[in-house]
Design a protein around this motif. Sequence first.
Motif, PDB file in Angstrom:
ATOM      1  N   MET B   1       0.799  -1.243   0.104  1.00  0.00           N
ATOM      2  CA  MET B   1      -0.338   0.390  -0.183  1.00  0.00           C
ATOM      3  C   MET B   1       0.986   1.019   0.249  1.00  0.00           C
ATOM      4  O   MET B   1       1.817   1.356   0.822  1.00  0.00           O
ATOM      5  CB  MET B   1      -1.384   0.032   1.043  1.00  0.00           C
ATOM      6  N   TYR B   3       1.967   5.449   0.564  1.00  0.00           N
ATOM      7  CA  TYR B   3       1.696   6.114   1.584  1.00  0.00           C
ATOM      8  C   TYR B   3       1.858   7.357   0.961  1.00  0.00           C
ATOM      9  O   TYR B   3       3.454   7.123   0.598  1.00  0.00           O
ATOM     10  CB  TYR B   3       2.342   6.256   3.275  1.00  0.00           C
ATOM     11  N   ARG B  80       4.190  -1.789   4.125  1.00  0.00           N
ATOM     12  CA  ARG B  80       3.114  -3.174   4.330  1.00  0.00           C
ATOM     13  C   ARG B  80       1.731  -2.424   4.791  1.00  0.00           C
ATOM     14  O   ARG B  80       0.365  -2.774   4.698  1.00  0.00           O
ATOM     15  CB  ARG B  80       3.614  -3.692   5.131  1.00  0.00           C
ATOM     16  N   ASP B  81       1.420  -1.191   5.786  1.00  0.00           N
ATOM     17  CA  ASP B  81       0.579  -1.453   6.904  1.00  0.00           C
ATOM     18  C   ASP B  81       0.421   0.123   7.320  1.00  0.00           C
ATOM     19  O   ASP B  81       2.492   0.771   7.155  1.00  0.00           O
ATOM     20  CB  ASP B  81       0.064  -2.167   7.515  1.00  0.00           C
ATOM     21  N   LEU B  82       0.190   0.941   7.832  1.00  0.00           N
ATOM     22  CA  LEU B  82       0.087   1.803   9.064  1.00  0.00           C
ATOM     23  C   LEU B  82       1.434   1.801   9.682  1.00  0.00           C
ATOM     24  O   LEU B  82       1.960   3.527   9.156  1.00  0.00           O
ATOM     25  CB  LEU B  82      -1.028   2.570   9.387  1.00  0.00           C
ATOM     26  N   ASN B  83       1.396   0.795  10.454  1.00  0.00           N
ATOM     27  CA  ASN B  83       2.654   0.742  11.510  1.00  0.00           C
ATOM     28  C   ASN B  83       4.146   1.399  11.011  1.00  0.00           C
ATOM     29  O   ASN B  83       4.409   1.378  11.246  1.00  0.00           O
ATOM     30  CB  ASN B  83       2.718  -0.069  12.153  1.00  0.00           C
ATOM     31  N   ILE B  86       4.690   4.854   9.422  1.00  0.00           N
ATOM     32  CA  ILE B  86       4.847   5.814  10.930  1.00  0.00           C
ATOM     33  C   ILE B  86       6.357   5.032  11.282  1.00  0.00           C
ATOM     34  O   ILE B  86       7.081   6.370  11.127  1.00  0.00           O
ATOM     35  CB  ILE B  86       3.367   5.086  11.915  1.00  0.00           C
ATOM     36  N   GLN B  87       6.595   4.030  11.358  1.00  0.00           N
ATOM     37  CA  GLN B  87       8.122   3.555  11.799  1.00  0.00           C
ATOM     38  C   GLN B  87       8.321   4.316  10.530  1.00  0.00           C
ATOM     39  O   GLN B  87       9.560   4.702  11.105  1.00  0.00           O
ATOM     40  CB  GLN B  87       7.598   2.221  11.019  1.00  0.00           C
ATOM     41  N   PRO B 104      -3.078   7.716   3.681  1.00  0.00           N
ATOM     42  CA  PRO B 104      -2.863   6.766   2.378  1.00  0.00           C
ATOM     43  C   PRO B 104      -3.214   7.219   1.138  1.00  0.00           C
ATOM     44  O   PRO B 104      -4.098   7.691   1.075  1.00  0.00           O
ATOM     45  CB  PRO B 104      -3.737   6.057   3.379  1.00  0.00           C
TER      46      PRO B 104
END
Lengths: 414, 112
Positions: B1, B3, B80-83, B86-87, B104
Amino acid sequence: MAADSIHQAIEGIYEAESRRVLATLIRVLGDFDKAEEALHDAFRAALEQWPREGVPGNPRAWLVSAGRFKAIDAVRRLKRFDALDEVGEKADVAFIDTAAWADEESVEDDQLRLIFTCCHPALAPEAQVALTLREVCGLTTEEIAHAFLTPAPTLAQRIVRAKGKIRDAKIPYEVPARADLADRLDAVLRVIYLVFNEGYAASSGRQVTRHDLSTEAIRLGRLLAELLPAPEVQGLLALLLLQDSRRAARMSAEGDVVLLEDQERGLWNQEQIVEGTRLVEQALSSGSAGPYAIQAAIAAVHAEAATAAATDWDEIVGLYDLLVAMSPSPVVELNRAVAVAMRDGPAAGLAIIDALLARGELKDYRLAHAARAELCRRLGRTADARASFERALKLAKQEPERRLIERRLAELQP
Amino acid sequence: MKYLCLVYLEKDKWHAVPDRECKACGDGFRDRGLLLAAEPLESVETATTVRVRNGKTYITDGPFAETKEALAGFYLLDARDLNDAIQMASKIPPAREGSIEVRPVRELVVGS
């Protein structure tokens, strides 16, 4: 089994298992709303089939499979295209392979996943609280709205937005990796503590305690302590239990606040005190106790004193010293000052409070002024006591608290 | 995904982070196959706004937002995802001077 008793059994299974089944269905289906719908469909299917066929050996696995099957079936019905035959075949296979979806370990993980996702820091704090109560505790939107004195549509909107963000920004459904676990766990503990406090002392309105939210927070704390027995989780649960143990004593029959030193200690819930104290000891002996465990230890020292006069203030001041070092805040320093006043006399406490007030951070904090007033009163400085009580009264919002301050004001010698 | 990480900085911190640090960060993401694009922007004083209303094009100087922080650059990441996003955003050097907004990316719906 007669139909009636089957229905009762299903109700019992709903009580015990619906949150677990939901947590697993969210993982399997990858979507909160689809999972909720599937949960509903699964129980409807149980109501149809179980009276006829009997309750299955592993109801949880049956419900997860049924929910999953219904969700895929719904998609298939919606599209009615050949392309989805493939999905359908997979669904049938999975329906047979029930145990794999709902064994004990992955179900526990799913519950943790759900808790950490609902308490994700990318969600607004009030959304974390609402989502946790709804998804993890199974409260209805109306119940949460009522508890937080928020209009139900506002609360519903908050939940819809949070679920939308989880889906669109792709907040993962997972237990955080070890490196992030401490920070993320803090967020979860904060949510649980917030729920408890909302129940324990509503921020405005007539009633001071709202039973259900405190109970819900303790239930959550217990669940988390089972799933993840870290020292700070035990510390928080201990704190909640020890604070809650005084529930029956902290309000008079007339609905007035009774201060800790005036409470009838026989009304304290000994069962909660025993459990809370045991948890504090566990947390402290781990060597990595955090602020919740220290606060719980302070509550435990109060709990073990047979009378207010027998309180070990030296121990309490020592614990506050630890707490100030660990998580400094003016409110913690204020509480420490009150403990110092009890140990060394009102003048010693007053000096600390005046220094704190001079720093400015607490100038609009009602309890700082109330504490100052109380110490001035004990020192015979009536005019100063009156001025501080009046300042506290101006800042207090809760009715029972206002009445307490008014009573203290009236008792002052002219 | 995908961002989009939007870097916001106050005017006086525009050059607080050396360019080579930002480049190293972007290169690091690219080497791991996580960077789709990244560019820094000139100051807001250079901005021009274009609007089309009733077929007519309107051009204005600015915008000069009331907020102190302004868009200073962006990183388009594949996470991969929001985590994960953010990382990665926390590794973008200007995060310590200003702020990073993580958004996103939406897929265009062209079929209907």
